[in-house]
Design an enzyme around this catalytic site. Structure first.
Site, short mmCIF file in Angstrom:
data_model
loop_
_atom_site.label_atom_id
_atom_site.label_comp_id
_atom_site.label_asym_id
_atom_site.label_seq_id
_atom_site.Cartn_x
_atom_site.Cartn_y
_atom_site.Cartn_z
N ASP A 110 0.94 -1.35 0.02
CA ASP A 110 -0.07 -0.02 -0.20
C ASP A 110 0.88 1.11 0.04
O ASP A 110 1.56 1.65 1.20
CB ASP A 110 -1.08 -0.14 1.25
CG ASP A 110 -1.93 1.18 1.12
OD1 ASP A 110 -1.80 1.76 0.55
OD2 ASP A 110 -2.56 1.27 2.50
N GLU A 132 32.09 9.50 1.81
CA GLU A 132 32.71 9.35 3.10
C GLU A 132 31.60 9.58 4.05
O GLU A 132 31.78 10.72 4.85
CB GLU A 132 33.95 10.19 3.30
CG GLU A 132 35.08 10.19 2.11
CD GLU A 132 36.42 11.05 2.19
OE1 GLU A 132 36.13 12.06 3.17
OE2 GLU A 132 37.27 10.81 1.40
N GLU A 184 29.95 10.28 7.74
CA GLU A 184 30.50 10.18 9.14
C GLU A 184 29.39 10.21 10.06
O GLU A 184 28.41 10.11 9.65
CB GLU A 184 31.22 11.53 9.26
CG GLU A 184 32.55 11.69 8.69
CD GLU A 184 33.03 13.08 8.57
OE1 GLU A 184 34.03 13.39 8.07
OE2 GLU A 184 32.27 13.99 9.12
N GLU A 241 37.14 10.04 14.01
CA GLU A 241 37.09 11.59 13.20
C GLU A 241 37.49 12.76 14.32
O GLU A 241 37.82 12.41 15.39
CB GLU A 241 35.83 12.02 12.63
CG GLU A 241 35.87 11.68 11.17
CD GLU A 241 36.67 12.41 10.40
OE1 GLU A 241 37.07 13.63 10.78
OE2 GLU A 241 37.08 12.17 9.16
N GLU A 260 34.39 7.54 11.02
CA GLU A 260 34.02 7.36 9.55
C GLU A 260 34.59 6.06 9.06
O GLU A 260 35.70 5.55 9.37
CB GLU A 260 35.00 8.46 8.85
CG GLU A 260 35.00 8.54 7.50
CD GLU A 260 35.87 9.60 6.87
OE1 GLU A 260 36.49 9.55 5.79
OE2 GLU A 260 35.50 10.90 7.14
N HIS A 285 31.38 13.83 2.54
CA HIS A 285 32.04 14.17 1.32
C HIS A 285 31.88 13.05 0.25
O HIS A 285 32.01 11.86 0.49
CB HIS A 285 33.55 14.21 1.63
CG HIS A 285 33.54 15.38 2.59
ND1 HIS A 285 35.16 15.28 3.28
CD2 HIS A 285 32.97 16.07 3.34
CE1 HIS A 285 34.89 16.19 4.27
NE2 HIS A 285 33.55 16.85 4.29
N ARG A 306 40.91 22.97 1.64
CA ARG A 306 39.80 22.14 2.03
C ARG A 306 38.44 23.26 2.55
O ARG A 306 37.54 22.88 2.98
CB ARG A 306 39.56 21.04 3.24
CG ARG A 306 40.56 19.69 2.67
CD ARG A 306 40.70 18.88 4.08
NE ARG A 306 41.11 17.34 3.40
CZ ARG A 306 42.32 17.13 2.96
NH1 ARG A 306 43.34 17.85 2.81
NH2 ARG A 306 42.43 15.77 2.89
N GLU A 313 35.71 16.04 -5.44
CA GLU A 313 35.10 15.84 -4.20
C GLU A 313 34.26 16.81 -3.75
O GLU A 313 34.70 17.90 -3.77
CB GLU A 313 36.40 15.46 -3.33
CG GLU A 313 35.79 15.36 -1.63
CD GLU A 313 36.81 15.39 -0.86
OE1 GLU A 313 36.70 15.12 0.36
OE2 GLU A 313 37.97 16.06 -0.84
N ARG A 343 32.00 18.34 -0.98
CA ARG A 343 32.48 18.34 0.34
C ARG A 343 31.15 18.72 1.15
O ARG A 343 31.26 18.93 2.58
CB ARG A 343 33.59 19.29 0.87
CG ARG A 343 35.12 18.73 0.21
CD ARG A 343 35.96 19.80 0.72
NE ARG A 343 36.21 19.84 1.96
CZ ARG A 343 36.92 18.87 2.83
NH1 ARG A 343 37.15 17.75 2.25
NH2 ARG A 343 37.03 19.11 3.92
#
Length: 456
Positions: free
Chosen positions: A63, A143, A145, A200, A207, A256, A327, A345, A347
């Site tokens: 359903d 990645e 976390e 981390e 992670e 990421h 970063r 990547e 982030r």
């Protein structure tokens, strides 16, 4: 003539028969037919393992009106078509009395016999098909976390961590290493290829990374990963949460996401002669994501709490720019030892997102950049967190939405991303997230009471 993906006379394919055989070999007595709703919550319909052949040949009916955001009561009949490639025995119930396995399913609209437009897995399949039509295969690796917290005497989650570890710490400080080990064993038993795991930055934060794979398999793996982490943490009397920012003034949890396109078996993102080893295709893909970044944020950061993570000073990206080294930018080009590893990547995503919709938004944005042959801006190699507003303006750097309301507005204004989600998903997503933000802004927090009640 038949092969592993084609059955004759409505019978089982070779892959489906392999699943039936494995069910017998591993003493599986129940199957969880798994799918994901629009908000990213994993749902399942449990059936006896004896129904496996029927599930493959006829599907399992349910359903749809009982699933928030799917359909109205008058159009409720839906069918689950299991993907035999996703069969895996669940590691937390594997006893002598019988094991439980899961199959990830596609949702079918029984009124038309076509894939249901509100199925997030189908939305991602459409994005992958768009890439395939251009000759590309899409590979991704996230990645994710998460935090591990203690439970109280009633089994409810707290925000008390069970360790005093820090980034890459080893035991005895990292007291959760045994939990991570058991999670990894569980994931590996389900077919995951784990690359690395570590503590981390924040206390209680972890992670676990799994290897690059095609976009659909990776999205399936994210959904499975969250379920496995929670279940095995609970066996240790801990609560695992993928909430982006469960504790104020420390790092939040991100997801990421690395991605690349392959064409004829070669990495279409790699160019040996380029300063950054990025091809023109890769640069246009990056430009597409930067162009659609505000709208992607609504999908990749879908909760009110997501924006408590997206603030300067806690390693989360805020500024719409890319870099080959630092970063602080939204997109980073990681170092690659071999051409096949050239990738970008993103982030900003966090692990509360629906991976199917988030990956679909990223793919469509990147392909849009390629189709429009967008020029990629120069990389920003300085720490953008240290820029003042004037310098950001000089570099042409804008910011991501600062809250869920702004992100939903950006999503509604981005016709390409909205169209990529499909009318049904776009409408239901905006409806749910507008309601969530509306409820949030009328609430009065403890912080406000503490700050203002006696002051004014």
């Amino acid at each position: 003539m038949t092969d592993e993906n084609t059955a004759a006379d409505g019978g089982l394919t070779a892959t489906e028969q392999d699943v039936i055989d494995e069910i017998d070999e591993k003493n599986v007595d129940f199957l969880r037919m798994q799918f994901t709703d629009i908000l990213g919550t994993v749902k399942n319909v449990s059936v006896p393992a004896s129904q496996a052949e029927k599930a493959f040949t006829e599907g399992i009916y349910f359903d749809g009106s009982s699933i928030d955001g799917f359909v109205r009561i008058q159009e409720s009949d839906m069918r689950l078509d299991p993907d035999p490639e996703t069969f895996a025995v669940l590691p937390w119930r594997n006893e002598e009395s019988g094991a439980t396995a899961r199959l990830i399913c596609d949702v079918i609209d029984t009124s038309t016999g076509e894939p249901f437009s509100g199925d997030p897995r189908g939305v991602l399949k459409d994005a992958i098909e768009r890439a395939n039509e251009k000759g590309y295969d899409v590979n991704m690796a996230p990645e994710p976390e998460f935090f591990l917290f203690e439970e109280d005497d009633n089994g409810r989650a707290t925000t008390v961590t069970n360790d005093a570890g820090g980034y890459f710490d080893l035991a005895p400080k990292d007291l959760a290493s045994d939990v991570r080990r058991d999670i990894i064993y569980g994931l590996e038993s389900m077919g995951f290829d784990i690359e690395a795991s570590h503590h981390e930055v924040a206390q209680g934060q972890h992670e676990i990374n799994f290897t690059y794979d095609d976009a659909l398999t990776t999205a399936d793996n994210v959904a499975t990963f969250r379920a496995v982490v929670r279940a095995i943490a609970a066996e240790h009397d801990l609560h695992a949460t993928f909430m982006p920012k469960p504790i104020a003034r420390i790092n939040g949890s991100g997801m990421h996401t690395h991605m690349s396109l392959f064409e004829d078996g070669e990495n279409a993102f790699h160019d040996e002669d380029d300063e950054f080893n990025l091809s023109d295709t890769a640069k246009s893909y990056v430009a597409g994501i930067l162009d659609h970044a505000p709208a992607i944020t609504a999908i990749a950061n879908p909760t009110v709490n997501s924006y408590k993570r997206l603030v300067p000073g806690y390693e989360a990206p805020v500024y719409v720019a890319w870099s080959d080294r630092n970063r602080s930018a939204l997109i980073r080009k990681p170092a690659a030892r071999v051409p096949a590893a050239s990738r970008i990547e993103l982030r900003s995503p966090d692990p509360s997102c629906n991976p199917y919709l988030a990956f679909a938004a990223m793919i469509h944005a990147g392909l849009d950049g390629i189709e429009r042959e967008l020029d990629c801006p120069d990389p920003v190699r300085e720490n953008i967190y240290e820029f003042d507003e004037a310098k950001r303006d000089e570099y042409g750097i804008t910011t991501l939405p600062s809250n869920l309301g702004e992100a939903v507005e950006a999503f509604e204004e981005d016709e390409m991303i909205k169209s990529a989600m499909g009318d049904h998903v776009a409408e239901k997503f905006v409806e749910a997230k507008s309601q969530e933000f509306g409820e949030y802004i009328v609430e009065v927090s403890d912080w406000e009471i503490d700050r203002y009640l006696e002051k004014f």
